[in-house]
Write a protein that holds these residues in place. Structure first.
Motif, PDB file in Angstrom:
ATOM      1  N   VAL A 277      12.734  32.044   8.011  1.00  0.00           N
ATOM      2  CA  VAL A 277      11.666  31.280   8.668  1.00  0.00           C
ATOM      3  C   VAL A 277      11.187  31.945   9.959  1.00  0.00           C
ATOM      4  CG1 VAL A 277      12.420  29.096   7.677  1.00  0.00           C
ATOM      5  CG2 VAL A 277      13.292  29.760   9.915  1.00  0.00           C
ATOM      6  N   ASP A 299      15.011  24.784   9.595  1.00  0.00           N
ATOM      7  CA  ASP A 299      13.950  24.670   8.600  1.00  0.00           C
ATOM      8  C   ASP A 299      12.605  24.451   9.270  1.00  0.00           C
ATOM      9  OD1 ASP A 299      14.294  22.134   9.512  1.00  0.00           O
ATOM     10  OD2 ASP A 299      14.197  21.162   7.566  1.00  0.00           O
ATOM     11  N   ARG A 336      12.445  38.310   6.097  1.00  0.00           N
ATOM     12  CA  ARG A 336      12.184  37.007   5.472  1.00  0.00           C
ATOM     13  C   ARG A 336      12.587  37.022   4.004  1.00  0.00           C
ATOM     14  NH1 ARG A 336       7.347  36.666   8.518  1.00  0.00           N
ATOM     15  NH2 ARG A 336       6.269  37.599   6.750  1.00  0.00           N
ATOM     16  N   PRO A 376       9.026  25.775   5.042  1.00  0.00           N
ATOM     17  CA  PRO A 376       9.601  26.999   4.478  1.00  0.00           C
ATOM     18  C   PRO A 376      10.894  26.721   3.704  1.00  0.00           C
ATOM     19  CG  PRO A 376       9.867  26.955   6.872  1.00  0.00           C
ATOM     20  CD  PRO A 376       9.009  25.790   6.514  1.00  0.00           C
TER      21      PRO A 376
END
Length: 387
Positions: A277, A299, A336, A376
């Protein structure tokens, strides 16, 4: 020892082993040429698209009106979309017939309330009320129980999107590490057992909370008739080896790719998941891109529940930066992509635990239940047993 410091060589091996495991589990055969070179070329998009998108949010406007009418505080449009899609997965995979719902690490219990209210709205008037059990370690304001207590029976009509008047709620205040499901959730009466079943749900239950919830369900009594679970996972960085339910699975998966995979490696992997994220950063500057927006969890959301008290995995200095590993190996997926691959491998171990221990013979699927622009952390585990 299991918690010794990680060196760069081992960290690089661990990253490549993770991509090999991910490729074997999730990518199409066309992407499975052997050799480290092809691993470096896997893109972030390929890793992301390996998990199918199944956004089952439907009449959001209709649900938004019902939520507003009954003063249910879901935390904004993005949370509502997630709850709506989770409910869609429940209705598609589990159905509505005589279902009782257990929300694990429920916080205020709004997810369970909307799911139960929607199930009740779709049931015939002859069926029993939907029973909702909320398990959370501490009390909370603006709770689902309050919404149920404050309901006015005249507020509801047959065609309503949510029927809170047909939901019976019970809150169990207990840490997920200690909850005894056999005492918390009563057995379904034997005469109803053929038709009645129990669904466990959890939305963004932090890290080890998901593992402890799954473990607690393994100690259930037969009378619970537990047949399905729908869990949205998050905060994989708060997972730990001793609580993690997928240890046997990961040991088996990594055995042929990395010698002596164990606790130290898992702690490093958990650390890397936060990168899923993070924005792009200047790799040479270790201080950039490390922090998440103020007041938010891993998150990137303000509201999720741990259901447990947790502590950090280990000292920051004993880990190798994901940025360093990605740069050294020249990984096209970037930090990522690698972080997300780790999250899905961790979740796969949970799917295998559900399949082998919790619900033998069940069907388990991993889906993106909303687009990543909504959150995400958009992975949903859906497990159902055949009728």
């Amino acid at each position: 020892g299991g918690k010794a410091e990680m060196d760069l060589g081992r960290a690089k091996e661990l990253a490549l082993a993770t991509l090999r495991v991910f490729r074997a589990l999730f990518l199409r055969p066309a992407n499975t040429e052997e050799g480290g070179g092809s691993l470096a070329n896997i893109s972030e998009m390929e890793l992301y698209d390996a998990i199918p998108l199944a956004d089952l949010s439907s009449a959001e406007e209709e649900l938004a009106k019902a939520v507003s009418k009954h003063r249910i505080k879901v935390g904004g449009a993005k949370h509502l979309k997630q709850i709506d899609s989770m409910t869609g997965h429940v209705l598609k995979s589990v159905g509505t017939k005589n279902l009782q719902v257990v929300e694990m690490g429920s916080g205020r219990g709004m997810t369970g309330l909307v799911v139960s209210g929607k199930i009740s709205a779709l049931q015939s008037e002859r069926e029993n009320n939907t029973k909702l059990f909320l398990i959370e370690r501490s009390g909370s304001r603006a709770k689902a129980d309050t919404r149920i207590r404050n309901r006015a029976d005249g507020e509801y009509t047959k065609g309503d999107t949510l029927r809170l008047d047909r939901v019976d709620v019970k809150r169990i205040t207990c840490d997920l590490a200690h909850v005894d499901i056999t005492k918390a959730v009563p057995a379904v009466p034997e005469v109803e057992r053929r038709n009645a079943s129990t669904l466990a749900i959890a939305k963004h239950l932090c890290g080890a909370g998901t593992d402890l919830a799954l473990k607690s369900l393994s100690h259930r009594h037969e009378g619970l008739n537990f047949t399905s679970c729908v869990f949205a996972t998050c905060c994989h960085g708060l997972c730990n080896w001793s609580d993690y339910v997928g240890r046997d699975c990961l040991l088996e998966l990594f055995a042929s790719h990395l010698p002596f995979f164990g606790e130290r490696d898992f702690a490093q992997l958990a650390r890397w998941t936060a990168a899923a994220v993070l924005d792009d950063v200047v790799v040479d500057d270790p201080n950039k891109g490390r922090k998440l927006p103020k007041g938010k969890g891993q998150d990137g959301e303000n509201e999720h529940s741990s259901g447990v008290f947790s502590s950090a995995n280990a000292n920051e200095d004993s880990f190798i930066s994901i940025h360093k590993v990605v740069k050294e190996l020249g990984l096209a997926c970037g930090h990522r992509g690698l972080g997300r691959a780790v999250q899905r491998v961790i979740d796969h171990g949970r799917c295998e635990y559900i399949r082998s221990v919790l619900l033998p013979g069940c069907s388990v699927e991993m889906k993106h239940y909303v687009p990543k622009s909504v959150t995400p952390q958009n992975c949903l585990i859906v497990a159902t047993t055949p009728d």
